[in-house]
Design an enzyme around this catalytic site. Structure first.
Site, PDB file in Angstrom:
ATOM      1  N   GLY A 148       0.825  -1.205   0.000  1.00  0.00           N
ATOM      2  CA  GLY A 148       0.000   0.000   0.000  1.00  0.00           C
ATOM      3  C   GLY A 148       0.856   1.251   0.000  1.00  0.00           C
ATOM      4  O   GLY A 148       2.080   1.179   0.099  1.00  0.00           O
ATOM      5  N   LYS A 149       0.180   2.379  -0.085  1.00  0.00           N
ATOM      6  CA  LYS A 149       0.893   3.665  -0.132  1.00  0.00           C
ATOM      7  C   LYS A 149       1.813   3.840   1.073  1.00  0.00           C
ATOM      8  O   LYS A 149       2.884   4.416   0.968  1.00  0.00           O
ATOM      9  CB  LYS A 149      -0.112   4.822  -0.155  1.00  0.00           C
ATOM     10  CG  LYS A 149      -0.816   4.948  -1.484  1.00  0.00           C
ATOM     11  CD  LYS A 149      -0.765   6.380  -1.980  1.00  0.00           C
ATOM     12  CE  LYS A 149      -0.950   6.471  -3.479  1.00  0.00           C
ATOM     13  NZ  LYS A 149      -2.234   5.933  -3.957  1.00  0.00           N
ATOM     14  N   ARG A 150       1.379   3.301   2.215  1.00  0.00           N
ATOM     15  CA  ARG A 150       2.144   3.522   3.431  1.00  0.00           C
ATOM     16  C   ARG A 150       3.474   2.782   3.441  1.00  0.00           C
ATOM     17  O   ARG A 150       4.444   3.224   4.034  1.00  0.00           O
ATOM     18  CB  ARG A 150       1.316   3.123   4.656  1.00  0.00           C
ATOM     19  CG  ARG A 150       0.482   4.290   5.164  1.00  0.00           C
ATOM     20  CD  ARG A 150      -0.428   3.898   6.299  1.00  0.00           C
ATOM     21  NE  ARG A 150       0.257   3.237   7.384  1.00  0.00           N
ATOM     22  CZ  ARG A 150      -0.151   2.103   7.912  1.00  0.00           C
ATOM     23  NH1 ARG A 150      -1.217   1.493   7.444  1.00  0.00           N
ATOM     24  NH2 ARG A 150       0.488   1.565   8.916  1.00  0.00           N
ATOM     25  N   ASP A 151       3.498   1.621   2.792  1.00  0.00           N
ATOM     26  CA  ASP A 151       4.739   0.857   2.908  1.00  0.00           C
ATOM     27  C   ASP A 151       5.519   0.684   1.606  1.00  0.00           C
ATOM     28  O   ASP A 151       6.108  -0.342   1.371  1.00  0.00           O
ATOM     29  CB  ASP A 151       4.500  -0.506   3.571  1.00  0.00           C
ATOM     30  CG  ASP A 151       3.174  -1.128   3.188  1.00  0.00           C
ATOM     31  OD1 ASP A 151       2.717  -1.992   3.910  1.00  0.00           O
ATOM     32  OD2 ASP A 151       2.596  -0.744   2.155  1.00  0.00           O
TER      33      ASP A 151
END
Ligand code: GLU
Length: 484
Positions: free
Chosen positions: A251-254
Site C-alpha cells: 500500500g501507499k504507506r509501505d
C-alpha cells in the site's frame, strides 16, 4: 557470442494517472528484461484514453522514472518509430479503423441505452442476485453507429476460452466472462479494453507483460482478437507485490510511493533494478547481487513466480549497501561530498579523505547522510562540542577519575610524533593498553565525550584520527578544565 532471436517485442503501457510506483516499474522491468535478453524491442506506450483520470505532468514523470533506472525504450513518445505516435490519444483514427472492421463484420453496434437505463439493468441483476451482463439486453436489430453513441462489441460465440499464460500456465474461463463491452466511448475515445488490443496488434507486440488484475478480462480480449481474426500475443502475468507483512498488497504507506522518492532518498538505480527483479523472480542459487547485465543474462520467464512477492525495506537497504560497495572510493567520496554540500557543509581536502570512509561505513543510502546532519551527528567534526561536565563520567566513576585519565591520555598524545596520527590503528596502539589496564569505560568514555560531546559516535581512536592531533588536544584540555 551466439546470435539471439530478434523477434520479441514487449511494451510497457502506463496510464498517466499519477506517479509511477514500484509495481509499475517492476512490470516495465520484466518487459524490458525479456526484450533485452532476446535482442528484441521494448516499446513505451502511453494509454491516455481516460481523460477524466489523467493527471497533468504524469507522462513526463513516468518517463523520468524509467530513465532514472535506465529502462530505455526503443520506441515511444520521444523515440520515433514505425508505429508513431505512441500516445493513444493521438491514435484515434486507428481505433476507428479497427472498429469499422468489426462493424462491417456485424460484430459491433451502437449502444441505444442511456446511462440511467443501463444502471437500471444493473440494479435489477443485483436484485435477482445474478451477474450483470449487458449482452442479455442486446437489441434484436443492432443499431447503427453514428460516431456519437458508445460503440459496443458484439460477443458472438459464448464459449470457454483456454489460454496459456507464460507464468501461470494454462488458464480458462467460461462464457460468463464474456460480454458486449464498450469499444469506443461517446466522447470518441476508445476504452482500454479495445485500444490496447489494437495497439498491440499494430505495434507487433509478441509478449504482453502486466499484472494479475488483467487475467479476469483476458477471455474478453481473446474474443476481440478472434473477431478481428488476429492471433493473440503471449501473456505474461507478473506476481503482485505484497507489503512487509506478506498479507496485503503493497500500500501507499509501505512503499507504493512515488518511485522518484527512492532517488531522493539516495538509492542507486542498479539497486532498484536488482531489488525489483527479485520481487517475483529468482534465477536460483545463492547469489543475490546482480548487475544489470547479469540480470539480462539470467532472466527467465520460467523462474518468475506466481505467488505474491514480499516487500522489505531492510532488504532494500542491505542490497543498496552491497551496490554502494561496488563503487570506487573516489565515486563514493564524491557522492558524499556532493550530498553534504547540498546540506550546506563543505568538506575540505584532508577532512574529506578521512571523514568520507567513516560516513560511508555508517550509511546504507545517500539519504542517511541527511539524517545524520539533521540529528547533529556530524556537527562535532566541524565544531567543538558543548556538553555538561557530568556527561564525562563513566557509570559509577567520578569527576576526579575522569580528569586523571584524560590528563594521562593527553600526555601520551602530546608526546607522540605526528606520524602516529596517520592511522586509526596507530592511535589505538597509543592508548589501548592503558585503557585496558584502567578499565576501558573509565578511559575511553570521557575521551569520547570530550571529543564528540555524544554518547554515541565513532570510537575515540577514529575521532582522534579525523580531528587530528591539535584539535584533539584542544578538546581534551577543554574537558579537563571543565572538570577542575
Ligand atoms: N494502461 C494499463 C494500466 O496502466 C496497462 C495495462 C496493460 O499493460 O495492458 O494498467
Amino acid at each position: 557470442m551466439k546470435e539471439k532471436p530478434q523477434n520479441i517485442t514487449t511494451r510497457f503501457a502506463p496510464s498517466p494517472t499519477g506517479f509511477l510506483h514500484v509495481g509499475g516499474v517492476r512490470t516495465a522491468l520484466y518487459a524490458w528484461l525479456l526484450a533485452r535478453k532476446n535482442n528484441g524491442k521494448f516499446i513505451l506506450r502511453i494509454e491516455d484514453t481516460d481523460k477524466a483520470r489523467e493527471v497533468e505532468g504524469s507522462i513526463e514523470h513516468i518517463q523520468k522514472s524509467l530513465k532514472w533506472v535506465g529502462l530505455n525504450w526503443d520506441e515511444g513518445p520521444d523515440a520515433p518509430g514505425p508505429h508513431d505516435p505512441y500516445i493513444q490519444s493521438q491514435r484515434l483514427h486507428l481505433y476507428k479503423k479497427f472498429a469499422e472492421k468489426l462493424i462491417a463484420k456485424g460484430l459491433a453496434y451502437a449502444d441505444p441505452y442511456t446511462e440511467e437505463e443501463i444502471e437500471k439493468f444493473r440494479k435489477q441483476a443485483e436484485a435477482d442476485k445474478k451477474p450483470f451482463l449487458y449482452r442479455e439486453h442486446r437489441p434484436e436489430t443492432l443499431p447503427e453507429w453514428d460516431g456519437h453513441q458508445p460503440l459496443r462489441f458484439k460477443v458472438s460465440e459464448l464459449k470457454t476460452y483456454t489460454w496459456t499464460d507464460l507464468v501461470w500456465g494454462e488458464l480458462s474461463a467460461g462464457p460468463e466472462a464474456l460480454d458486449d463491452f464498450i469499444l469506443i466511448k461517446s466522447d470518441g475515445y476508445p476504452t482500454y479494453n479495445f485500444a490496447h488490443i489494437v495497439d498491440d496488434i499494430d505495434m507487433g507486440v509478441t509478449h504482453v507483460v502486466r499484472g494479475q488484475e488483467f487475467i479476469s478480462s483476458t477471455p474478453k480480449f481473446l474474443s476481440v482478437y478472434e473477431a478481428l481474426g488476429v492471433q493473440p500475443p503471449h501473456f505474461v502475468t507478473t506476481p503482485p507485490i505484497m507489503g512487509a507483512d506478506g498479507k496485503r498488497k503493497l500500500g501507499k504507506r509501505d512503499g507504493a510511493k512515488d518511485f522518484m522518492d527512492y532517488e531522493k532518498e539516495g538509492y542507486l538505480p542498479d539497486t532498484m533494478i536488482n531489488f525489483l527483479a527479485f520481487l517475483g523472480f529468482n534465477p536460483g542459487g545463492e547469489k543475490e547481487i546482480f548487475t544489470r547485465e547479469e540480470l539480462i543474462e539470467a532472466f527467465d520467464l520460467n523462474k518468475v513466480q506466481r505467488s505474491g512477492a514480499q516487500w522489505s525495506d531492510d532488504k532494500l537497504d542491505w542490497m543498496n549497501k552491497e551496490h554502494m560497495k561496488m563503487l570506487s572510493e573516489k565515486e563514493r567520496n564524491e557522492k558524499i561530498v556532493e550530498r553534504l554540500k547540498i546540506l550546506g557543509i563543505d568538506l575540505e581536502g584532508v577532512m574529506s579523505e578521512k571523514l568520507c570512509p567513516i560516513i560511508f561505513d555508517r550509511i546504507s543510502k545517500w539519504g542517511d547522510i541527511d539524517t545524520f546532519v539533521a540529528e547533529g551527528e556530524l556537527d562535532y567534526f566541524f565544531n567543538a562540542p558543548e556538553y555538561e561536565k557530568e556527561k564525562l563520567i563513566w557509570k559509577d566513576s567520578n569527576l576526579a577519575e575522569a580528569k586523571k585519565h584524560l590528563e594521562y591520555v593527553t600526555e601520551i598524545l602530546e608526546k607522540s610524533s605526528d606520524k602516529n596520527f596517520d592511522s586509526v590503528e596507530k592511535i589505538k596502539t597509543l592508548i589501548f593498553d592503558y585503557a585496558t589496564l584502567q578499565g576501558r569505560g573509565n578511559v575511553l568514555w570521557p575521551l569520547r565525550v570530550a571529543l564528540s560531546g555524544k554518547e554515541k559516535s565513532p570510537d575515540p581512536f577514529t575521532l582522534i584520527y579525523i580531528l587530528g592531533k591539535m584539535e584533539t588536544l584542544a578538546r581534551a584540555e577543554k574537558a579537563i578544565k571543565k572538570l577542575d
